[in-house]
Motif scaffolding. Structure first.
Motif, PDB file in Angstrom:
ATOM      1  N   MET A   1       0.984  -1.184   0.149  1.00 38.61           N
ATOM      2  CA  MET A   1      -0.157   0.068  -0.050  1.00 38.61           C
ATOM      3  C   MET A   1       1.091   1.396   0.095  1.00 38.61           C
ATOM      4  O   MET A   1       1.820   1.237   0.755  1.00 38.61           O
ATOM      5  CB  MET A   1      -0.815  -0.029   1.020  1.00 38.61           C
ATOM      6  N   PRO A   2       0.637   2.368  -0.963  1.00 40.42           N
ATOM      7  CA  PRO A   2       1.343   3.353  -0.869  1.00 40.42           C
ATOM      8  C   PRO A   2       1.333   4.436   0.418  1.00 40.42           C
ATOM      9  O   PRO A   2       0.307   4.262   1.252  1.00 40.42           O
ATOM     10  CB  PRO A   2       0.998   4.242  -2.157  1.00 40.42           C
ATOM     11  N   THR A   3       2.422   4.893   0.544  1.00 40.86           N
ATOM     12  CA  THR A   3       2.627   5.855   1.860  1.00 40.86           C
ATOM     13  C   THR A   3       1.543   7.183   1.471  1.00 40.86           C
ATOM     14  O   THR A   3       1.439   7.485   0.287  1.00 40.86           O
ATOM     15  CB  THR A   3       3.773   6.243   2.015  1.00 40.86           C
ATOM     16  N   ASP A   4       1.028   7.551   2.358  1.00 40.88           N
ATOM     17  CA  ASP A   4       0.031   8.838   2.185  1.00 40.88           C
ATOM     18  C   ASP A   4       0.708   9.789   3.237  1.00 40.88           C
ATOM     19  O   ASP A   4       0.536   9.805   4.505  1.00 40.88           O
ATOM     20  CB  ASP A   4      -1.192   8.686   2.608  1.00 40.88           C
ATOM     21  N   PRO A   5       1.188  11.080   2.929  1.00 40.92           N
ATOM     22  CA  PRO A   5       1.311  11.200   1.230  1.00 40.92           C
ATOM     23  C   PRO A   5       2.489  10.606   0.717  1.00 40.92           C
ATOM     24  O   PRO A   5       3.510  10.332   1.422  1.00 40.92           O
ATOM     25  CB  PRO A   5       1.735  12.921   1.366  1.00 40.92           C
ATOM     26  N   LEU A   6       2.480  10.658  -0.576  1.00 45.07           N
ATOM     27  CA  LEU A   6       3.447   9.907  -1.351  1.00 45.07           C
ATOM     28  C   LEU A   6       4.964  10.978  -1.120  1.00 45.07           C
ATOM     29  O   LEU A   6       4.801  11.971  -1.078  1.00 45.07           O
ATOM     30  CB  LEU A   6       3.222  10.232  -3.011  1.00 45.07           C
ATOM     31  N   PRO A   7       5.844   9.964  -1.269  1.00 45.57           N
ATOM     32  CA  PRO A   7       7.127  10.844  -1.445  1.00 45.57           C
ATOM     33  C   PRO A   7       7.306  11.848  -2.409  1.00 45.57           C
ATOM     34  O   PRO A   7       6.761  11.541  -3.430  1.00 45.57           O
ATOM     35  CB  PRO A   7       8.191   9.565  -1.495  1.00 45.57           C
ATOM     36  N   GLU A   8       8.036  12.856  -2.123  1.00 46.30           N
ATOM     37  CA  GLU A   8       8.219  14.018  -3.122  1.00 46.30           C
ATOM     38  C   GLU A   8       8.822  13.491  -4.622  1.00 46.30           C
ATOM     39  O   GLU A   8       8.228  14.012  -5.600  1.00 46.30           O
ATOM     40  CB  GLU A   8       9.182  15.080  -2.615  1.00 46.30           C
ATOM     41  N   TRP A   9       9.494  12.460  -4.508  1.00 44.30           N
ATOM     42  CA  TRP A   9      10.067  12.063  -5.635  1.00 44.30           C
ATOM     43  C   TRP A   9       9.156  11.485  -6.556  1.00 44.30           C
ATOM     44  O   TRP A   9       9.490  11.453  -7.814  1.00 44.30           O
ATOM     45  CB  TRP A   9      11.607  10.999  -5.265  1.00 44.30           C
ATOM     46  N   VAL A  10       8.196  10.646  -6.198  1.00 41.20           N
ATOM     47  CA  VAL A  10       7.246  10.075  -6.869  1.00 41.20           C
ATOM     48  C   VAL A  10       6.357  11.326  -7.487  1.00 41.20           C
ATOM     49  O   VAL A  10       5.994  10.944  -8.689  1.00 41.20           O
ATOM     50  CB  VAL A  10       6.150   9.231  -5.862  1.00 41.20           C
ATOM     51  N   VAL A  11       6.151  12.296  -6.825  1.00 42.71           N
ATOM     52  CA  VAL A  11       5.315  13.365  -7.281  1.00 42.71           C
ATOM     53  C   VAL A  11       6.243  13.945  -8.768  1.00 42.71           C
ATOM     54  O   VAL A  11       5.488  14.199  -9.709  1.00 42.71           O
ATOM     55  CB  VAL A  11       4.799  14.455  -6.490  1.00 42.71           C
ATOM     56  N   THR A  12       7.224  14.098  -8.479  1.00 46.16           N
ATOM     57  CA  THR A  12       8.289  14.863  -9.169  1.00 46.16           C
ATOM     58  C   THR A  12       8.462  13.973 -10.629  1.00 46.16           C
ATOM     59  O   THR A  12       8.205  14.439 -11.595  1.00 46.16           O
ATOM     60  CB  THR A  12       9.629  14.884  -8.766  1.00 46.16           C
ATOM     61  N   ARG A  13       8.549  12.548 -10.444  1.00 47.33           N
ATOM     62  CA  ARG A  13       8.670  11.852 -11.469  1.00 47.33           C
ATOM     63  C   ARG A  13       7.393  11.697 -12.336  1.00 47.33           C
ATOM     64  O   ARG A  13       7.540  11.621 -13.474  1.00 47.33           O
ATOM     65  CB  ARG A  13       8.851  10.406 -10.807  1.00 47.33           C
ATOM     66  N   ARG A  14       6.157  11.525 -11.804  1.00 50.21           N
ATOM     67  CA  ARG A  14       4.915  11.538 -12.352  1.00 50.21           C
ATOM     68  C   ARG A  14       5.011  12.960 -13.246  1.00 50.21           C
ATOM     69  O   ARG A  14       4.403  12.695 -14.237  1.00 50.21           O
ATOM     70  CB  ARG A  14       4.185  11.703 -11.444  1.00 50.21           C
ATOM     71  N   GLN A  15       5.029  13.889 -12.691  1.00 45.84           N
ATOM     72  CA  GLN A  15       5.196  15.420 -13.406  1.00 45.84           C
ATOM     73  C   GLN A  15       6.236  15.191 -14.687  1.00 45.84           C
ATOM     74  O   GLN A  15       5.726  15.657 -15.638  1.00 45.84           O
ATOM     75  CB  GLN A  15       5.489  16.608 -12.622  1.00 45.84           C
ATOM     76  N   ALA A  16       7.163  14.519 -14.300  1.00 44.15           N
ATOM     77  CA  ALA A  16       8.226  14.467 -15.584  1.00 44.15           C
ATOM     78  C   ALA A  16       7.582  13.509 -16.661  1.00 44.15           C
ATOM     79  O   ALA A  16       7.863  13.718 -17.727  1.00 44.15           O
ATOM     80  CB  ALA A  16       9.570  13.806 -15.142  1.00 44.15           C
ATOM     81  N   ILE A  17       7.070  12.385 -16.232  1.00 40.15           N
ATOM     82  CA  ILE A  17       6.389  11.694 -17.250  1.00 40.15           C
ATOM     83  C   ILE A  17       5.294  12.344 -18.110  1.00 40.15           C
ATOM     84  O   ILE A  17       5.062  12.343 -19.192  1.00 40.15           O
ATOM     85  CB  ILE A  17       5.940  10.239 -16.639  1.00 40.15           C
ATOM     86  N   GLY A  18       4.456  12.978 -17.272  1.00 38.03           N
ATOM     87  CA  GLY A  18       3.675  13.872 -17.884  1.00 38.03           C
ATOM     88  C   GLY A  18       4.279  15.016 -19.038  1.00 38.03           C
ATOM     89  O   GLY A  18       3.656  15.500 -19.871  1.00 38.03           O
ATOM     90  N   SER A  19       5.425  15.414 -18.501  1.00 38.94           N
ATOM     91  CA  SER A  19       6.157  16.464 -19.841  1.00 38.94           C
ATOM     92  C   SER A  19       6.519  15.702 -20.853  1.00 38.94           C
ATOM     93  O   SER A  19       6.282  16.239 -22.121  1.00 38.94           O
ATOM     94  CB  SER A  19       7.215  16.999 -18.856  1.00 38.94           C
ATOM     95  N   HIS A  20       6.866  14.409 -20.629  1.00 39.63           N
ATOM     96  CA  HIS A  20       7.429  13.722 -21.672  1.00 39.63           C
ATOM     97  C   HIS A  20       6.043  13.463 -22.569  1.00 39.63           C
ATOM     98  O   HIS A  20       6.181  13.435 -23.994  1.00 39.63           O
ATOM     99  CB  HIS A  20       8.023  12.347 -21.371  1.00 39.63           C
ATOM    100  N   VAL A  21       4.907  13.046 -22.073  1.00 36.78           N
ATOM    101  CA  VAL A  21       3.714  12.768 -22.832  1.00 36.78           C
ATOM    102  C   VAL A  21       3.372  13.960 -23.692  1.00 36.78           C
ATOM    103  O   VAL A  21       2.828  14.001 -24.878  1.00 36.78           O
ATOM    104  CB  VAL A  21       2.431  12.317 -21.701  1.00 36.78           C
ATOM    105  N   ARG A  22       3.376  15.251 -22.918  1.00 40.62           N
ATOM    106  CA  ARG A  22       3.054  16.507 -23.623  1.00 40.62           C
ATOM    107  C   ARG A  22       4.054  16.701 -24.730  1.00 40.62           C
ATOM    108  O   ARG A  22       3.603  17.187 -25.742  1.00 40.62           O
ATOM    109  CB  ARG A  22       3.199  17.537 -22.641  1.00 40.62           C
ATOM    110  N   ALA A  23       5.145  16.585 -24.520  1.00 41.13           N
ATOM    111  CA  ALA A  23       6.251  16.873 -25.681  1.00 41.13           C
ATOM    112  C   ALA A  23       5.893  15.953 -26.882  1.00 41.13           C
ATOM    113  O   ALA A  23       6.060  16.425 -27.940  1.00 41.13           O
ATOM    114  CB  ALA A  23       7.637  16.582 -25.183  1.00 41.13           C
ATOM    115  N   ALA A  24       5.712  14.488 -26.535  1.00 41.99           N
ATOM    116  CA  ALA A  24       5.580  13.718 -27.670  1.00 41.99           C
ATOM    117  C   ALA A  24       4.167  14.181 -28.324  1.00 41.99           C
ATOM    118  O   ALA A  24       4.049  14.176 -29.656  1.00 41.99           O
ATOM    119  CB  ALA A  24       5.386  12.277 -27.111  1.00 41.99           C
ATOM    120  N   ARG A  25       3.190  14.585 -27.605  1.00 46.84           N
ATOM    121  CA  ARG A  25       1.904  14.980 -28.391  1.00 46.84           C
ATOM    122  C   ARG A  25       2.106  16.145 -29.330  1.00 46.84           C
ATOM    123  O   ARG A  25       1.669  16.230 -30.279  1.00 46.84           O
ATOM    124  CB  ARG A  25       0.915  15.323 -27.073  1.00 46.84           C
ATOM    125  N   THR A  26       2.927  17.144 -28.651  1.00 46.53           N
ATOM    126  CA  THR A  26       3.145  18.468 -29.558  1.00 46.53           C
ATOM    127  C   THR A  26       3.929  17.970 -30.843  1.00 46.53           C
ATOM    128  O   THR A  26       3.751  18.905 -31.765  1.00 46.53           O
ATOM    129  CB  THR A  26       3.573  19.476 -28.487  1.00 46.53           C
TER     130      THR A  26
END
Length: 77
Positions: free
Chosen positions: A1-26
Motif C-alpha cells: 500500500m502506498p504511503t500517504d502522502p506520497l514521497p516527493e520524488w514520486v510526484v516529481t517523477r509523475r510530473q516528468a512523465i507528464g512532460s514527456h507525454v506532452r512533448a511527444a503529443r506536441t
C-alpha cells in the motif's frame, strides 16, 4: 500500500512523465482531444496525465504510446 502522502520524488517523477507525454503529443502535432480520441481516453485524462495531477495506470500510458507511435520508454525516461 502506498504511503500517504506520497514521497516527493514520486510526484516529481509523475510530473516528468507528464512532460514527456506532452512533448511527444506536441511533436506529433496533436491536441489533447485528438490524442484522447486516438488512445480511447478523454481529454481530461490526457490533461491530468500531462500535468502530473493524475496517478495514471500503466494501461493508459501504453494506449498513449501506441496512439503517438512511440515506444513506452520515450514517455517514462
Amino acid at each position: 500500500m502506498p504511503t500517504d502522502p506520497l514521497p516527493e520524488w514520486v510526484v516529481t517523477r509523475r510530473q516528468a512523465i507528464g512532460s514527456h507525454v506532452r512533448a511527444a503529443r506536441t511533436d506529433a502535432k496533436l491536441s489533447q482531444e485528438k490524442l484522447g480520441e486516438l488512445a480511447g481516453l478523454d481529454r481530461k485524462t490526457i490533461n491530468r496525465i500531462e500535468t502530473g495531477a493524475y496517478s495514471t495506470l500503466l494501461d493508459h500510458l501504453l494506449l498513449i504510446a501506441d496512439a503517438l507511435r512511440v515506444p513506452l520508454t520515450d514517455l517514462v525516461r
